[in-house]
Design an enzyme around this catalytic site. Structure first.
Site, PDB file in Angstrom:
ATOM      1  CG  HIS A   1      -1.685  -1.556   1.620  1.00 33.12           C
ATOM      2  ND1 HIS A   1      -2.625  -0.936   0.783  1.00 33.12           N
ATOM      3  CD2 HIS A   1      -1.418  -2.630   1.907  1.00 33.12           C
ATOM      4  CE1 HIS A   1      -3.057  -2.697   1.815  1.00 33.12           C
ATOM      5  NE2 HIS A   1      -2.255  -2.931   2.339  1.00 33.12           N
TER       6      HIS A   1
ATOM      7  CE  LYS B   1      11.657  20.517 -11.367  1.00 35.34           C
ATOM      8  NZ  LYS B   1      10.880  19.315  -9.936  1.00 35.34           N
TER       9      LYS B   1
ATOM     10  CD  GLU C   1       9.109  13.151 -15.199  1.00 34.02           C
ATOM     11  OE1 GLU C   1       7.759  13.444 -14.398  1.00 34.02           O
ATOM     12  OE2 GLU C   1      10.079  13.396 -15.473  1.00 34.02           O
TER      13      GLU C   1
END
Ligand code: ARG
Length: 456
Positions: free
Chosen positions: A153, A280, A287
């Site tokens: 989970h 960043k 992705e």
């Protein structure tokens, strides 16, 4: 093209909807290979003369070299790759070109070409999967005993090892590999010589063309052969399952590389920066793998929908098979290669993994198991006691090993100092020695097994 039957040429819109040359030119090499095998067989069976077969072979080689060197001029008016190649052959060798199409149709021709193309892609997928599996096995070996949290989970469950987590994906991609091999073996039958749908009255030798093209045997039913696209659907299905695995791993890498997790550092070579935020480093490759998987699923669904209502045998709907498969194949191979590159280059952050492994009461099950083993308490009771201790630790803002022996004995009098030996994460993973468990020794055994498979 249609000889005497038609008085008028097609409307421009008809030509636009009908033509497949824009995409099926990717099967040019397969089309020429199929035609060469067919012509050689026609000569061997006496259907055409050796002279004609020689002219056809030479002509086809010229066409192939024109295509390979970019000199070939494709024509939309000629619809597809099959007609384009044949028309050019006619320009080069003249009359014998007209004998090539004896005893075959574009229906068995396109099925043959497409099968050859898909077969190559199964082989490419096999290579890509083997390379990815090897990269994962290397990661697993390097971090066989690195502890990290295992999740259910997405909540901390029990400590596991980095190597164990890597090897979980090895098992998944290993099953994908076996599906690839299985599907390739099943599809390797030659449709060539099935002609339009009923076979042909010419004394052709289908075994000869099948073996010339590397097929195991000819297909056994001509109606099936020209209308079967199972091989393309199996390709897309196998690709979809593998892509699902790629996507799950990509998702984990996105999460793991975040500042909140810091489980992994992706290499600069497989990351990008931001045009505005200087700090960043984004996991774009992961992705994009996750996103491309959607296209592969889409292709699988699209072709299922195209095929589901088609009566036997060939219908032009089936021309829509290629773009779906081409796109899925391109993206599958790219995703496999990108994942392999990321896995090879990534660094597991051993300290962050270990710190996270110990948090979240990850050794609560070990505590309960200890009570069962040492105090002979029924597991359900041990579960309850442990739950009470977890609640106590949570209220105090500490972890289980930070509770004192007195605290613990307040909940269950039988607990002794020995309990602390099972609350450490190293201890926890080392104890999971059941076959296939997370203990480093088990992981190393699986690494060794896979290395043997990869080397065989
Ligand atoms: N371009 C067609 C395809 O991709 C080739 C087969 C055409 N056959 C026919 N009967 N019109 O399916």
């Amino acid at each position: 093209m249609w000889g005497g039957r038609f008085a008028a040429g097609p409307d421009a819109i008809m030509e636009a909807i009908n033509a497949s040359i824009g995409f099926d030119k990717r099967m040019a090499a397969q089309d020429i290979a199929g035609s060469r095998a067919h012509a050689a067989m026609l000569a061997a069976t006496g259907v055409i003369t050796d002279n004609d077969a020689d002219a056809i072979r030479e002509g086809l080689l010229t066409v192939l070299s024109e295509i390979e060197t970019g000199k070939f001029e494709y024509s939309t008016a000629l619809e597809d790759i099959h007609m384009n190649v044949e028309a050019r052959l006619k320009e080069i060798i003249g009359e014998p070109a007209g004998r090539l199409h004896t005893g075959r149709s574009r229906n068995d021709q396109v099925a043959t070409d497409f099968k050859l193309w898909v077969r190559d892609q199964f082989d490419a997928a096999e290579k890509g999967l083997l390379a990815l599996i090897a990269a994962l096995v290397d990661q697993a070996e390097a971090g066989a005993d690195w502890v990290m949290p295992g999740f259910t989970h997405l909540q901390t469950a029990q400590p596991v090892t980095w190597g164990h987590h890597m090897m979980a994906y090895v098992e998944m991609f290993g099953r994908d590999l076996s599906r690839v091999r299985d599907a390739r073996a099943r599809m390797n039958e030659s449709p060539l010589g099935s002609a339009a749908l009923a076979g042909t009255s010419f004394p052709i030798d289908r075994d000869m063309t099948a073996s010339a093209l590397g097929f195991d045997r000819p297909t056994a039913n001509s109606l099936d052969a020209v209308s079967d696209r199972d091989f393309a659907l199996e390709f897309l299905s196998v690709a979809s399952i593998c892509a699902m695995h790629l996507s799950r791993f990509a998702e984990e890498l996105v999460i793991w590389s975040s500042a909140q997790f810091r489980f992994v550092t992706l290499s600069d070579r497989f990351s990008t920066g931001s045009s505005i935020m200087p700090q960043k480093k984004n996991p774009d490759a992961a992705e994009l793998i996750r996103a491309k998987v959607g296209r592969i699923f889409g292709a699988n669904t699209a072709l299922m929908m195209v095929m589901k209502g088609l009566p036997l045998a060939y219908s032009k709907d089936m021309q829509e098979d290629k773009e779906q498969v081409f796109d899925a194949a391109d993206n599958w191979m790219l995703a496999l290669a990108a994942m392999e590159g990321m896995v090879k280059d990534m660094t597991g952050n051993r300290e962050s993994l270990a710190a996270a492994a110990g948090s979240g009461f990850s050794t609560a099950t070990d505590l309960a198991d200890w009570m069962v083993r040492v105090l002979k308490v029924p597991f359900r009771d041990a579960h309850h006691v442990t739950g009470t201790l977890v609640a106590m630790a949570e209220a105090r803002g500490c972890d289980l090993p930070d509770l004192s022996l007195e605290d613990m004995q307040g909940v269950h009098a039988g607990i002794t100092d020995d309990i602390f030996s099972v609350l450490g994460v190293e201890n926890s993973v080392n104890s999971r020695m059941s076959y296939g468990g997370t203990a480093p020794a088990q992981v190393r055994a699986q690494v060794a097994r896979w290395k043997e498979i990869l080397n065989s």
